[in-house]
Design an enzyme around this catalytic site. Structure first.
Site, PDB file in Angstrom:
ATOM      1  N   CYS A   1      44.011   6.225  -6.847  1.00 37.55           N
ATOM      2  CA  CYS A   1      43.141   6.544  -5.711  1.00 37.55           C
ATOM      3  C   CYS A   1      43.193   8.045  -5.408  1.00 37.55           C
ATOM      4  O   CYS A   1      44.172   8.719  -5.709  1.00 37.55           O
ATOM      5  CB  CYS A   1      43.587   5.748  -4.486  1.00 37.55           C
ATOM      6  SG  CYS A   1      42.470   5.917  -3.081  1.00 37.55           S
TER       7      CYS A   1
ATOM      8  N   ASP B   1      43.545   9.268  -2.609  1.00 40.38           N
ATOM      9  CA  ASP B   1      44.401   9.429  -1.430  1.00 40.38           C
ATOM     10  C   ASP B   1      45.463  10.518  -1.661  1.00 40.38           C
ATOM     11  O   ASP B   1      46.137  10.538  -2.702  1.00 40.38           O
ATOM     12  CB  ASP B   1      45.084   8.073  -1.155  1.00 40.38           C
ATOM     13  CG  ASP B   1      45.737   8.025   0.205  1.00 40.38           C
ATOM     14  OD1 ASP B   1      45.312   7.210   1.031  1.00 40.38           O
ATOM     15  OD2 ASP B   1      46.687   8.809   0.441  1.00 40.38           O
TER      16      ASP B   1
ATOM     17  N   ARG C   1      48.280  10.919  -0.572  1.00 42.00           N
ATOM     18  CA  ARG C   1      49.683  10.487  -0.634  1.00 42.00           C
ATOM     19  C   ARG C   1      50.038   9.823  -1.959  1.00 42.00           C
ATOM     20  O   ARG C   1      51.190   9.476  -2.201  1.00 42.00           O
ATOM     21  CB  ARG C   1      49.955   9.505   0.521  1.00 42.00           C
ATOM     22  CG  ARG C   1      49.677  10.101   1.887  1.00 42.00           C
ATOM     23  CD  ARG C   1      49.528   9.016   2.937  1.00 42.00           C
ATOM     24  NE  ARG C   1      48.352   8.187   2.697  1.00 42.00           N
ATOM     25  CZ  ARG C   1      48.016   7.134   3.425  1.00 42.00           C
ATOM     26  NH1 ARG C   1      48.768   6.765   4.442  1.00 42.00           N
ATOM     27  NH2 ARG C   1      46.936   6.430   3.141  1.00 42.00           N
TER      28      ARG C   1
ATOM     29  N   HIS D   1      47.304   1.191  -3.940  1.00 36.70           N
ATOM     30  CA  HIS D   1      48.383   1.609  -3.035  1.00 36.70           C
ATOM     31  C   HIS D   1      48.219   1.002  -1.641  1.00 36.70           C
ATOM     32  O   HIS D   1      47.135   0.549  -1.272  1.00 36.70           O
ATOM     33  CB  HIS D   1      48.428   3.142  -2.942  1.00 36.70           C
ATOM     34  CG  HIS D   1      47.242   3.724  -2.245  1.00 36.70           C
ATOM     35  ND1 HIS D   1      47.259   4.101  -0.921  1.00 36.70           N
ATOM     36  CD2 HIS D   1      45.982   3.966  -2.670  1.00 36.70           C
ATOM     37  CE1 HIS D   1      46.068   4.571  -0.584  1.00 36.70           C
ATOM     38  NE2 HIS D   1      45.273   4.495  -1.625  1.00 36.70           N
TER      39      HIS D   1
ATOM     40  N   CYS E   1      45.358   1.752   1.932  1.00 38.23           N
ATOM     41  CA  CYS E   1      44.213   2.404   1.257  1.00 38.23           C
ATOM     42  C   CYS E   1      42.964   2.354   2.150  1.00 38.23           C
ATOM     43  O   CYS E   1      42.522   1.287   2.561  1.00 38.23           O
ATOM     44  CB  CYS E   1      43.933   1.718  -0.075  1.00 38.23           C
ATOM     45  SG  CYS E   1      42.579   2.494  -0.975  1.00 38.23           S
TER      46      CYS E   1
HETATM   47 ZN   LIG Z   1      43.252   4.569  -1.512  1.00 39.16          ZN
END
Ligand SMILES: [Zn+2]
Length: 194
Positions: free
Chosen positions: A21, A23, A25, A81, A84
């Protein structure tokens, strides 16, 4: 790192393609403890591997084709993850109402109806995240470059879920039919991927 990049300057031979992803993190090299040159990464919202289509060929499909066809990666990992935003968007369509590109992209994920019967919201999100990973692993097999190798057992396809809070990874175990902690305990038998 000059020495390392000097060695890498003439080519790459990554161990895997990781679809993760976008993202902030989720950091593929940190999760896998790998260095430059070891991981070919495709990142997009929701770690999506769209079903192959000759009409709709986007960046994700190009990454898959290049990693498998040219770099000959022996493994593909789809890594979802916890927490999300894309999975949350699927569960709460209202939050993405004014985001047409995101809304369209979510169509590549699972339907919220698949988890509608789960009452606990935390469990519901976790289940949707896992279902999405498995769906994207299946989608990989629609790509001609992957399918050819998959049929001959020449490529490993793996589904992971990364937990942001603990840093732990769960991997799909085909034989047991569930996600289990990864890597396995020393001596523990596991089936390899999907
Ligand atoms: Zn995500």
């Amino acid at each position: 790192m000059r020495g390392m990049f000097g060695q890498l300057s003439e080519g790459q031979e990554p161990h895997a393609l990781m679809i993760a992803c976008s993202d902030s993190r989720v950091v593929p090299n940190l999760i896998t403890d790998t260095r430059p040159g070891e991981l070919f990464v495709e990142r997009n919202p929701g770690n999506i591997a769209p079903v192959f289509s000759t009409k709709l060929m986007g960046a994700a499909s190009a990454s898959i084709e290049y990693a498998v066809g040219v770099l000959q990666v022996p493994n593909i990992i789809v890594c979802g993850h916890s927490d999300c935003g894309v999975m949350k968007g699927i569960l709460s369509p209202k939050t993405v109402k004014k985001l047409p590109a995101v809304r369209h992209w979510l169509e590549f994920g699972p339907s919220p109806e698949e988890v509608a019967e789960i009452e606990d919201p935390v469990e519901r999100l976790e289940m949707l995240t896992e279902l999405n990973v498995l769906m994207q692993v299946e989608n990989l097999k629609t790509h001609p470059s992957v399918a050819a190798k998959w049929k001959k057992g020449r490529i490993g396809l793996f589904g992971w879920v990364f937990d942001i809070e603990t840093g732990a990874v769960r991997a799909w175990d085909e034989k047991k039919g569930k996600f289990l902690p990864w890597p396995p305990e020393p001596g523990e038998k596991r089936t390899k991927g999907k």
